[in-house]
Design an enzyme around this catalytic site. Structure first.
Site, PDB file in Angstrom:
ATOM      1  N   ASP A   2       1.418  -1.097   0.000  1.00 55.73           N
ATOM      2  CA  ASP A   2      -0.071  -0.287  -0.183  1.00 55.73           C
ATOM      3  C   ASP A   2       0.675   0.834  -0.056  1.00 55.73           C
ATOM      4  OD1 ASP A   2      -2.917   1.330   0.202  1.00 55.73           O
ATOM      5  OD2 ASP A   2      -2.427   1.200   2.678  1.00 55.73           O
ATOM      6  N   GLU A   9       1.850  -0.226  -4.629  1.00 54.90           N
ATOM      7  CA  GLU A   9       1.050   0.880  -5.197  1.00 54.90           C
ATOM      8  C   GLU A   9       2.010   2.367  -4.917  1.00 54.90           C
ATOM      9  OE1 GLU A   9      -3.171   2.759  -4.268  1.00 54.90           O
ATOM     10  OE2 GLU A   9      -1.345   2.271  -2.784  1.00 54.90           O
TER      11      GLU A   9
HETATM   12  C1  GLC Z   1      -4.332   2.683  -0.969  1.00 52.66           C
HETATM   13  C2  GLC Z   1      -5.168   2.452  -0.409  1.00 52.66           C
HETATM   14  C3  GLC Z   1      -6.640   2.944  -0.363  1.00 52.66           C
HETATM   15  C4  GLC Z   1      -5.903   3.934   1.156  1.00 52.66           C
HETATM   16  C5  GLC Z   1      -4.905   4.763   1.406  1.00 52.66           C
HETATM   17  C6  GLC Z   1      -4.387   4.686   2.958  1.00 52.66           C
HETATM   18  O1  GLC Z   1      -4.082   3.966  -1.715  1.00 52.66           O
HETATM   19  O2  GLC Z   1      -5.359   1.598  -1.325  1.00 52.66           O
HETATM   20  O3  GLC Z   1      -7.659   2.828  -0.345  1.00 52.66           O
HETATM   21  O4  GLC Z   1      -7.088   4.052   1.434  1.00 52.66           O
HETATM   22  O5  GLC Z   1      -3.570   3.502   0.840  1.00 52.66           O
HETATM   23  O6  GLC Z   1      -4.445   3.658   3.409  1.00 52.66           O
END
Ligand code: GLC
Length: 577
Positions: A208, A271
């Site tokens: 994440d 990500e």
């Molecule tokens: C990432 C997740 C998202 C979340 C964020 C904070 O971007 O995909 O859903 O709100 O992290 O944890």
């Protein structure tokens, strides 16, 4: 099953399916999806033919950010184990611990943070970003936060802890304090937790917002202010933490400590909002040992103007320019992931297609164009059914912290009126993707026997899995064909990519070439018929039409390239030289 290609890792020909557990299937009637619910729906995934399952967080959580605020990474394992066994029989990889471990144990209710906030002398104090108020300002005074950064979920990125009189950093919710990766104990604790999951059989991690873990700290330990843009309430901290100074070092260390030496290398997906192609090459070059692929955001930001809430129409030429640059940038080193949808994005058929008259055709056209790029495609639950945006009418229908906070903040500061805010949320809100999966035409779409935590989209009697399973010309069966094609055709997994018609605002066209095989992929992004204007149409005389979203079945010996019907997609194959 994905084919094994000697030249490439197994995931080059694999397709990933993302499950967002809260909204997938509820087995016990409490209105919230659960692990048994997922286990009960594995037939659907097996029939679809996906190779990898990625689960959004399933850990104990106060649910401030719908499970992305995790209070215990190593919670009750009984159910996950059963589910993992069941899933492994059907898909190659089981990526259940997927979300979270990278950046932070996001909840303020995690024991690490409870310990850290207990006193300034806590041995875990330095595990988070604690800072005093701005020089010469009282803690709690307006503007006394250590930096002027805004959080992604509205408000400042710092919260004052009254008891110890200091602020802690949270780039997202105030219930998601950022871990301090500068501290080697923090990194060791995270690596140990990740190894623990691998030892229990997970096959990979989706990390994440992993490119936010390294912050640009000044020599005196302070963090710099960000630029305040016109009309903004806060400074933009991103230049100080997006792909920060030690990010590559941290990921290489993680790779060494967690993944290296495992017999079958687990799949790692980072990500990374704001990542550039040049950085992505560094992140995914196998020789550097960082991650296998990144989730980049460029293409899902193209219909935004000044910031996240400023919606504008997509120009197809911008999309082609962006995807084309990513395909070229990662052609020789590194690897792309491919997605339209996930739990943070509105539904693609409503966003870039037509969720009315041409719903099925535009959903399948969008799928064709995406899946036939070079990279690993990700399908987000319901996308394979052509599920649409929620079209909520009232603010009390929304559950997402980002949407609800933005609405309140923008109203309070007179930045927009109720009507226009609701209009924006109908287009942009993450809740558009979070309505329950539509399994059948029974009450609540077969998702729950109770009261769903978020409203089911009322279009479930027409759009549901049960109807589509029995309908060979459904969106679901078209996705099956795309997955089968990727598994069977090396040119899809490995072929070179060449963009055609880059200046055309309606037709998306490209070639994939591997050895003697060449594929031509065509998609009409408009509701009008459009000609195929490629330089050498005669070369495709006699080519096989392997896929089309209007006419089913492969056809050999096409004699020309007829114009594309509204939202039509076609794929041809020929043998060359
Ligand atoms: C990432 C997740 C998202 C979340 C964020 C904070 O971007 O995909 O859903 O709100 O992290 O944890």
């Amino acid at each position: 099953m994905a084919v094994s290609l000697p030249e490439a890792p197994w995931w080059a020909s694999a397709v990933v399916y993302q499950v967002y557990p809260r909204s997938f299937a509820d087995s016990d009637g409490d209105g919230i999806g659960d692990l048994r619910g997922i286990a009960g729906r594995l037939d659907h995934l097996e029939l679809l033919g996906v190779d990898v399952i990625w689960l959004s967080p399933v850990y104990p959580s106060p649910q401030d950010d719908a499970g992305y605020d995790i209070s215990d990474y190593q919670g009750d394992l009984r159910q996950p184990r059963g589910l993992r066994r069941a899933a492994r029989r059907r898909a190659r990889a089981w990526d259940e611990a997927g979300d979270g471990p990278g950046r932070q144990p996001p909840s303020d209710e995690h024991p690490w943070f409870i310990e850290s906030r207990s006193s300034q002398d806590s041995p875990k104090r330095d595990w988070y970003w604690w800072r005093p108020s701005r020089a010469h300002m009282e803690p709690g005074a307006s503007g006394a936060e250590p930096t002027n950064w805004g959080s992604s979920f509205s408000g400042p990125a710092w919260d004052l802890d009254e008891r110890t009189g200091q602020y802690y950093l949270h780039l997202f919710s105030r219930k998601q304090p950022d871990l301090n990766w500068e501290n080697p104990q923090v990194r060791a604790a995270i690596y140990s937790m990740m190894r623990w999951w691998l030892d229990r059989g997970v096959d990979g991690f989706r990390m994440d917002v992993i490119n936010f873990i390294s912050k640009a700290v000044d020599a005196d330990g302070s963090l710099p202010d960000g630029i305040v843009r016109d009309g903004a309430l806060f400074g933009d901290g991103r230049p100080h933490f997006v792909c920060g100074p030690r990010i590559h070092e941290f990921l290489q260390e993680m790779h060494q400590e967690v993944f290296a030496g495992r017999p079958e290398l687990p799949l790692t997906v980072g990500e990374m909002p704001g990542v550039t192609v040049e950085e992505a090459v560094l992140f995914t070059d196998p020789a550097r040992g960082e991650v296998d692929m990144v989730f980049q955001f460029e293409h899902v930001d193209l219909d935004r103007g000044a910031g996240r809430w400023d919606v504008r129409p997509l120009r197809l030429t911008d999309l082609k320019e962006s995807f084309g640059r990513w395909q070229a940038g990662l052609a020789d080193l590194g690897w792309n992931s491919l997605y339209w949808n996930n739990h943070d994005q509105p539904r693609v058929v409503s966003r870039f297609g037509d969720d009315g008259q041409f719903r099925e055709r535009s959903a399948t056209m969008l799928a064709t164009v995406l899946h036939l790029h070079r990279g690993t495609p990700f399908i987000y639950q319901g996308e394979e059914l052509g599920m649409t945006n929620a079209h909520f009418e009232r603010i009390d229908q929304y559950r997402d912290i980002e949407s609800v906070n933005h609405y309140a903040e923008a109203l309070a500061h007179g930045q927009a009126d109720e009507g226009s805010l609701l209009e924006t949320l109908r287009t942009v809100s993450r809740d558009n993707a979070r309505t329950p999966v539509q399994w059948d035409a029974t009450e609540n779409a077969g998702f729950t026997t109770g009261e769903p935590w978020i409203a089911v989209n009322p279009n479930y009697p027409e759009i549901n899995a049960s109807e589509q399973h029995d309908n060979p010309s459904s969106v679901f069966h078209y996705y099956r064909s795309l997955i089968t094609l990727r598994h069977a055709e090396p040119a899809v997994a490995l072929g070179d990519f060449t963009m055609l018609m880059p200046d055309d605002e309606a037709v998306y066209a490209f070639l994939r070439r591997h050895g003697q095989t060449e594929l031509l992929v065509l998609g009409n992004f408009s509701p009008e018929p459009r000609p195929v204007l490629i330089s050498d149409p005669a070369a495709w005389t006699g080519a096989q039409r392997v896929l089309c979203n209007i006419h089913s079945g492969a056809v050999t010996g096409a004699s020309n390239l007829p114009e594309l019907q509204p939202w039509e997609a076609r794929v041809y194959r020929r043998q060359v030289g």
